[in-house]
Design an enzyme around this catalytic site. Sequence first.
Site, PDB file in Angstrom:
ATOM      1  N   THR A  99       0.904  -1.317   0.103  1.00 16.66           N
ATOM      2  CA  THR A  99       0.100   0.133   0.034  1.00 16.66           C
ATOM      3  C   THR A  99       0.820   1.094  -0.130  1.00 16.66           C
ATOM      4  O   THR A  99       1.937   1.380   0.497  1.00 16.66           O
ATOM      5  CB  THR A  99      -0.902   0.042   1.224  1.00 16.66           C
ATOM      6  OG1 THR A  99      -1.387   1.269   1.448  1.00 16.66           O
ATOM      7  CG2 THR A  99       0.087  -0.425   2.491  1.00 16.66           C
TER       8      THR A  99
ATOM      9  N   TYR B 262      -2.018   0.374   9.908  1.00 14.88           N
ATOM     10  CA  TYR B 262      -2.043  -0.508   8.833  1.00 14.88           C
ATOM     11  C   TYR B 262      -0.849  -0.265   7.761  1.00 14.88           C
ATOM     12  O   TYR B 262      -0.494  -1.475   7.313  1.00 14.88           O
ATOM     13  CB  TYR B 262      -3.367   0.056   7.897  1.00 14.88           C
ATOM     14  CG  TYR B 262      -3.545  -0.450   6.514  1.00 14.88           C
ATOM     15  CD1 TYR B 262      -3.491  -1.787   6.048  1.00 14.88           C
ATOM     16  CD2 TYR B 262      -3.471   0.455   5.233  1.00 14.88           C
ATOM     17  CE1 TYR B 262      -3.709  -2.095   5.043  1.00 14.88           C
ATOM     18  CE2 TYR B 262      -3.398   0.058   4.143  1.00 14.88           C
ATOM     19  CZ  TYR B 262      -4.018  -1.371   3.941  1.00 14.88           C
ATOM     20  OH  TYR B 262      -3.911  -1.774   2.650  1.00 14.88           O
TER      21      TYR B 262
END
Length: 337
Positions: free
Chosen positions: A128, A152
């Site tokens: 990501t 995250y």
Amino acid sequence: MILITGGAGYIGSHVVKEIAASGYDVMILDNLSTGNRKAVEVIINLLADLSGAGKTYLTVGDCGDQLLLDQICQQHPIEAAIHLAAFSEVGESMQDAAKYFTNNTAQTILLLNSLRRHQVDKLVFSSTAAVYGQPLQNPILEDHPLQPTNVYGLSKMMIESMLPRYRVNYGLNYISLRYFNAAGADASGLIGEKHRQESHLIPLVILRAMGKRDRFTIFGDDYDTPDGTCLRDYIHVSDLAQAHLLALQALLAGTMQERVYNLGNGQPHSVREVITAVEHCCGQTLPYDIGPRRSGDPSILLASSQRAREELNWKPRYPCLQDIVDSAWRWHNSENW
Ligand code: UDP
């Protein structure tokens, strides 16, 4: 056969469709905690009549379940894995870090160890843009420092930092794909983005336009950007899926052993531009509120995907924001599961 973890999820289901449509048999491994069995059924039906398509199977379970992985690898000739299974809510990751470290990091280590035990030495890893944190410059190149500002991103960065050791010690060939803002839906309109708790911009604005939500709030309009709202790099989920296919093929052909790629369009779009694009779809002006900034939101996140374009020959087919939003609109309006 290709093992695809998280193949019943939003991005995963589009990846499964792309890989199976290209002729590979696919074993999805998904615990259905955020994925949807119906998405898998739809893909199987969609591909049933497509000549040359591979077969798709679903195993329900955790990617860190070593006994289950033993069974899958003993019963099927797994050539490579695409690992998408993960939680991906930034806000939640800041409230419940253990959930992210356990699922995204610890479970992935167990998966890597299972792959190693069964001599599966090719992995496409779903990463990501959140690994970069607050960018020092835009567009972001792959060698930009990794300084995630949320759990995250950290949970993904930890795996990225381990992969080179798995390569040196155990010969694991891998490609990490760092997604920017995934959006849109398959051209069929039959699979798309559906989260139990929606937090992403495009679906939230569409749900507002459809009257399924009472309000929509822009998180801050005082950023140093042309219209004061944050700029993001939206990338069509089917273009992401195509990049997974190209990465897989590069690994299978042995032309790539170890690489990281950004996946974005390199086009900045503001929150207000997204609202305008949804207004084009629904034909009305949407009311919205202006709220405070969301903590941890960088003002601009923009990818340089030059490397993926040059080395993987990746060419996004839907680079236009309006096309991305149109496809999401079609999905939300035809959605039947
Ligand atoms: N955003 C917003 N209101 C919302 C949800 C998102 O203004 O209800 C903004 C958010 O601040 C960011 C952009 O929309 O600038 C994209 O957010 P999203 O959560 O979709 O993706 P992220 O960039 O956080 O990965």
